[in-house]
Design an enzyme around this catalytic site. Sequence first.
Site, mmCIF file in Angstrom:
data_model
loop_
_atom_site.group_PDB
_atom_site.id
_atom_site.type_symbol
_atom_site.label_atom_id
_atom_site.label_comp_id
_atom_site.label_asym_id
_atom_site.label_seq_id
_atom_site.Cartn_x
_atom_site.Cartn_y
_atom_site.Cartn_z
ATOM 1 N N TYR A 1 0.832 -1.205 0.000
ATOM 2 C CA TYR A 1 0.000 0.000 0.000
ATOM 3 C C TYR A 1 0.869 1.260 0.000
ATOM 4 O O TYR A 1 0.574 2.240 -0.683
ATOM 5 C CB TYR A 1 -0.931 -0.017 1.208
ATOM 6 C CG TYR A 1 -1.780 1.231 1.345
ATOM 7 C CD1 TYR A 1 -2.628 1.638 0.325
ATOM 8 C CD2 TYR A 1 -1.729 1.997 2.513
ATOM 9 C CE1 TYR A 1 -3.417 2.780 0.453
ATOM 10 C CE2 TYR A 1 -2.517 3.135 2.654
ATOM 11 C CZ TYR A 1 -3.345 3.521 1.616
ATOM 12 O OH TYR A 1 -4.117 4.652 1.758
ATOM 13 N N ARG B 1 1.275 6.934 -6.670
ATOM 14 C CA ARG B 1 0.096 7.766 -6.932
ATOM 15 C C ARG B 1 0.372 9.237 -6.618
ATOM 16 O O ARG B 1 0.107 10.111 -7.438
ATOM 17 C CB ARG B 1 -1.072 7.250 -6.098
ATOM 18 C CG ARG B 1 -2.316 8.093 -6.181
ATOM 19 C CD ARG B 1 -3.490 7.477 -5.435
ATOM 20 N NE ARG B 1 -3.238 7.250 -4.022
ATOM 21 C CZ ARG B 1 -4.167 6.827 -3.161
ATOM 22 N NH1 ARG B 1 -5.398 6.582 -3.574
ATOM 23 N NH2 ARG B 1 -3.867 6.642 -1.892
ATOM 24 N N TYR C 1 -1.466 12.715 6.763
ATOM 25 C CA TYR C 1 -1.133 11.698 7.762
ATOM 26 C C TYR C 1 0.353 11.768 8.080
ATOM 27 O O TYR C 1 1.182 11.969 7.181
ATOM 28 C CB TYR C 1 -1.413 10.295 7.210
ATOM 29 C CG TYR C 1 -2.851 9.826 7.214
ATOM 30 C CD1 TYR C 1 -3.853 10.466 7.932
ATOM 31 C CD2 TYR C 1 -3.201 8.686 6.494
ATOM 32 C CE1 TYR C 1 -5.162 9.990 7.909
ATOM 33 C CE2 TYR C 1 -4.503 8.208 6.469
ATOM 34 C CZ TYR C 1 -5.480 8.872 7.182
ATOM 35 O OH TYR C 1 -6.767 8.397 7.158
ATOM 36 N N ARG D 1 -11.861 13.234 1.574
ATOM 37 C CA ARG D 1 -12.837 12.391 2.289
ATOM 38 C C ARG D 1 -14.159 12.278 1.555
ATOM 39 O O ARG D 1 -14.899 11.314 1.758
ATOM 40 C CB ARG D 1 -13.081 12.943 3.690
ATOM 41 C CG ARG D 1 -11.852 12.966 4.577
ATOM 42 C CD ARG D 1 -11.305 11.587 4.877
ATOM 43 N NE ARG D 1 -10.109 11.664 5.721
ATOM 44 C CZ ARG D 1 -9.417 10.603 6.107
ATOM 45 N NH1 ARG D 1 -9.766 9.382 5.729
ATOM 46 N NH2 ARG D 1 -8.353 10.750 6.862
ATOM 47 N N GLU E 1 -14.140 -1.184 6.146
ATOM 48 C CA GLU E 1 -14.137 0.134 5.514
ATOM 49 C C GLU E 1 -15.482 0.275 4.800
ATOM 50 O O GLU E 1 -15.976 -0.686 4.217
ATOM 51 C CB GLU E 1 -12.969 0.225 4.531
ATOM 52 C CG GLU E 1 -12.800 1.573 3.860
ATOM 53 C CD GLU E 1 -11.487 1.666 3.078
ATOM 54 O OE1 GLU E 1 -10.431 1.278 3.627
ATOM 55 O OE2 GLU E 1 -11.534 2.095 1.917
HETATM 56 C C1 3EB Z 1 -8.186 5.786 5.779
HETATM 57 O O1 3EB Z 1 -9.034 6.525 6.271
HETATM 58 C C2 3EB Z 1 -8.630 4.425 5.334
HETATM 59 O O2 3EB Z 1 -5.572 5.352 -0.229
HETATM 60 O O3 3EB Z 1 -7.161 5.987 -1.588
HETATM 61 C C3 3EB Z 1 -9.684 5.027 2.586
HETATM 62 C C4 3EB Z 1 -10.025 5.614 1.368
HETATM 63 C C5 3EB Z 1 -8.394 4.611 2.808
HETATM 64 C C6 3EB Z 1 -9.080 5.769 0.361
HETATM 65 C C7 3EB Z 1 -6.770 5.575 -0.485
HETATM 66 C C8 3EB Z 1 -7.444 4.777 1.790
HETATM 67 C C9 3EB Z 1 -7.779 5.351 0.574
HETATM 68 O O4 3EB Z 1 -7.014 6.136 5.674
HETATM 69 C C10 3EB Z 1 -8.004 3.967 4.088
#
Ligand code: 3EB
Length: 343
Positions: free
Chosen positions: A142, A149, A203, A216, A318
């Site tokens: 990942y 990306r 993050y 989001r 998820e």
């Molecule tokens: C998170 O909140 C959960 O890497 O495109 C959710 C939606 C998550 C999209 C992405 C990752 C992705 O981090 C993981």
Amino acid sequence: MPSPVTDSGLKLEFLSDASTPTPGRHPLAVVVHDHLGGPITSALTVRPRLAALTPDTPAELWSTAEPAQHGEALGFRLSWTNDVLFGAAELDGDDLEDAACRVYGALIEIIETRGYPHLLRVWNVVPRIGAPAPGGSRLDRYMLFCRGRAATFESAYGSGFEARLCAGTAVGSDSGPLSVWFIASPTEGEHRENPRQVEAYRYPKRYGPQPPAFARATLAPGALGTGLFVSGTASVVGSHSMHPGDLEAQVEETLRNIGALIGADDAPDAEDIPYLRVYLRRAGDLAAIRARLAPYACDGTQVTYLRADICRPELLVEIEGLARHRRGRSQLRRRADAGLHEG
Ligand code: 3EB
């Protein structure tokens, strides 16, 4: 039958073997979740390599008011009208960072050159997402995907690329190619952040050297209707994974996150969210989560359950969706207001 999310430019409906698409609409693309043949052979068909966990899982049909045209470019299958472009690509290869660079490079070139420069929604299915990266670096696949990306967005859009990121999902399959599909538009959507969560693209490094590149949620532009694309949402508060290993607590936290995103006080009401797609790490958790989400299904929300790996190993679930956007009632915060930052 759940009511359609929008009746104008882009509409999502659900097709089982028994149902027929709404007359007068034109298929743009179909996302098929079970072993059955695609219900509409003429449309662009996406078959995620994720097992449906219930036998009656309907296909998702994206339809348009105008007939769609179909074509191919740079490894993507494409389907479009004047208002919307849908694309899907599958890419094999062991080097996931390189595959992410290539698929996102092609995606961005397609949307820019064809006049649909605004991404509204992207889905990614990453094979063996949690497996270690080769070379003993302590990264997982990942993280490699995130690196490819983000590097591609940054080289295309420059240092402010985060402002252009749209709603997204990235989950893991057991095998198969890297699979990416997207919806883009000639006009801008409105990207949203979650007041309970740090922007994913901010993050801290403990979750990987390169943060994930997604917003989001994204509100579709007026021409497409009023749907809000809700990203894959997990039990993450701030930037931390909450309730490791505890399915039921993770579900509650995830629903609170989705509620916060759409301006509800707690978990969303069924009428707010006509579609939920649930990714479960453990197929054996199906009964427990179905019991919790049963009220949504009763009230006409389509709830689809798929087996997938989640990008952080401690996360078991998820949930993504499509929410109705209610003018006036909305307390949605714009990205700039979503001021929750961690050091
Ligand atoms: C998170 O909140 C959960 O890497 O495109 C959710 C939606 C998550 C999209 C992405 C990752 C992705 O981090 C993981």
